[in-house]
Design a protein around this motif. Structure first.
Motif, mmCIF file in Angstrom:
data_model
loop_
_atom_site.group_PDB
_atom_site.id
_atom_site.type_symbol
_atom_site.label_atom_id
_atom_site.label_comp_id
_atom_site.label_asym_id
_atom_site.label_seq_id
_atom_site.Cartn_x
_atom_site.Cartn_y
_atom_site.Cartn_z
ATOM 1 N N GLU A 20 -5.471 -26.209 52.210
ATOM 2 C CA GLU A 20 -6.014 -24.868 52.424
ATOM 3 C C GLU A 20 -5.541 -24.363 53.785
ATOM 4 O O GLU A 20 -5.547 -25.115 54.762
ATOM 5 C CB GLU A 20 -7.543 -24.893 52.429
ATOM 6 N N GLU A 69 -14.820 -19.301 56.355
ATOM 7 C CA GLU A 69 -16.065 -19.810 56.923
ATOM 8 C C GLU A 69 -16.781 -18.624 57.551
ATOM 9 O O GLU A 69 -16.142 -17.622 57.881
ATOM 10 C CB GLU A 69 -15.799 -20.878 57.999
ATOM 11 N N PHE A 105 -13.658 -23.049 61.852
ATOM 12 C CA PHE A 105 -13.246 -24.340 61.310
ATOM 13 C C PHE A 105 -14.396 -25.323 61.312
ATOM 14 O O PHE A 105 -15.441 -25.073 61.902
ATOM 15 C CB PHE A 105 -12.078 -24.910 62.125
ATOM 16 N N ARG A 106 -14.162 -26.453 60.637
ATOM 17 C CA ARG A 106 -15.134 -27.547 60.544
ATOM 18 C C ARG A 106 -14.463 -28.834 61.033
ATOM 19 O O ARG A 106 -13.243 -28.881 61.172
ATOM 20 C CB ARG A 106 -15.579 -27.742 59.095
ATOM 21 N N SER A 131 -12.671 -32.269 60.903
ATOM 22 C CA SER A 131 -11.564 -32.760 60.068
ATOM 23 C C SER A 131 -10.535 -31.693 59.738
ATOM 24 O O SER A 131 -9.524 -31.994 59.112
ATOM 25 C CB SER A 131 -12.055 -33.423 58.770
ATOM 26 N N ASP A 132 -10.771 -30.435 60.130
ATOM 27 C CA ASP A 132 -9.729 -29.413 59.988
ATOM 28 C C ASP A 132 -8.707 -29.630 61.106
ATOM 29 O O ASP A 132 -9.041 -30.155 62.177
ATOM 30 C CB ASP A 132 -10.304 -28.000 60.122
ATOM 31 N N VAL A 175 -5.626 -22.559 60.749
ATOM 32 C CA VAL A 175 -6.507 -23.667 60.386
ATOM 33 C C VAL A 175 -6.009 -24.266 59.070
ATOM 34 O O VAL A 175 -5.736 -23.549 58.111
ATOM 35 C CB VAL A 175 -7.968 -23.181 60.230
ATOM 36 N N ARG A 178 -6.865 -27.295 56.127
ATOM 37 C CA ARG A 178 -7.922 -28.167 55.598
ATOM 38 C C ARG A 178 -7.404 -28.899 54.364
ATOM 39 O O ARG A 178 -6.790 -28.299 53.481
ATOM 40 C CB ARG A 178 -9.146 -27.339 55.225
ATOM 41 N N LYS A 230 -7.264 -30.483 50.786
ATOM 42 C CA LYS A 230 -7.848 -30.128 49.490
ATOM 43 C C LYS A 230 -8.315 -31.408 48.821
ATOM 44 O O LYS A 230 -7.525 -32.337 48.627
ATOM 45 C CB LYS A 230 -6.827 -29.410 48.600
ATOM 46 N N PRO A 271 -7.672 -35.552 55.289
ATOM 47 C CA PRO A 271 -7.594 -34.858 56.577
ATOM 48 C C PRO A 271 -6.626 -35.473 57.588
ATOM 49 O O PRO A 271 -5.883 -34.753 58.253
ATOM 50 C CB PRO A 271 -9.036 -34.904 57.091
#
Length: 179
Positions: free
Chosen positions: A15, A20, A57-58, A60-61, A96, A98, A100, A106
């Motif tokens: 991704e 977000e 972002f979160r 592990s991104d 960013v 991510r 999938k 990650p």
């Protein structure tokens, strides 16, 4: 012979700029461009700031600078400073990435984005006035990559992560000796 690899555009397996939300004015962890160390996976510091825009972002991104000279200088990191389910934010000049679920992991995404396989085409795609050039995100999304199987990604990432962990430990020891 089937190698378990699939050649596809990056966007099929990763991704790019996933959606977000953070409410305007909400206090959140902010990772500014100045907080990224060149060619360093880990984020050493952040600030708490009111959200008023920027990439979200979160944990592990992977975040990658999309502006010159930051990308050329290796400003790419794996987000690791957020709490569970927390969304952080940073520069509008980040892309960013991510993993999938079921297609990529990650750690592999971080090492792939950090590699010349993604960085070089991203750098070559830059457009804009001198000194303010930016990566063309559509070019990055469509980079053709041979994606290995999940088990192969895990093996690749495990080796590279072990090396990065060793470097981080050595740096920590060196910083303690200097103090």
């Amino acid at each position: 012979m089937n190698t378990g690899r699939t050649k596809a555009p990056l966007i099929n397996f990763i991704e790019v700029n996933p959606r977000e939300t953070i409410d305007k004015g909400h206090l959140s962890k902010k990772i500014g461009m100045d907080k990224l160390q060149p060619f360093c996976r880990d984020i050493q510091e952040y600030e708490i700031a009111e959200f008023n825009g920027g990439a979200k972002f979160r944990n592990s991104d992977t975040i990658m600078a999309r502006i010159t000279p930051c990308l050329e200088n290796g400003k790419i990191a794996m987000v690791n400073v957020l709490d569970e389910n927390e969304v952080g934010f940073g520069s509008t000049e980040y892309i960013v990435f991510r993993a999938k679920k079921g297609l990529t992991i990650p750690d592999f995404v971080y090492y792939l984005v950090s590699s010349s396989i993604v960085r070089n085409p991203a750098i070559k795609s830059m457009v804009g006035s001198s000194g303010r050039q930016r990566v063309q995100i559509d070019v990055v999304k469509n980079i053709e990559i041979c994606f290995p199987s999940i088990s192969e990604q895990f093996k690749i990432a495990s080796i590279l992560k072990a090396l990065d962990d060793k470097i981080a430990l050595n740096n920590k020891i060196n910083n303690n000796l200097a103090a």
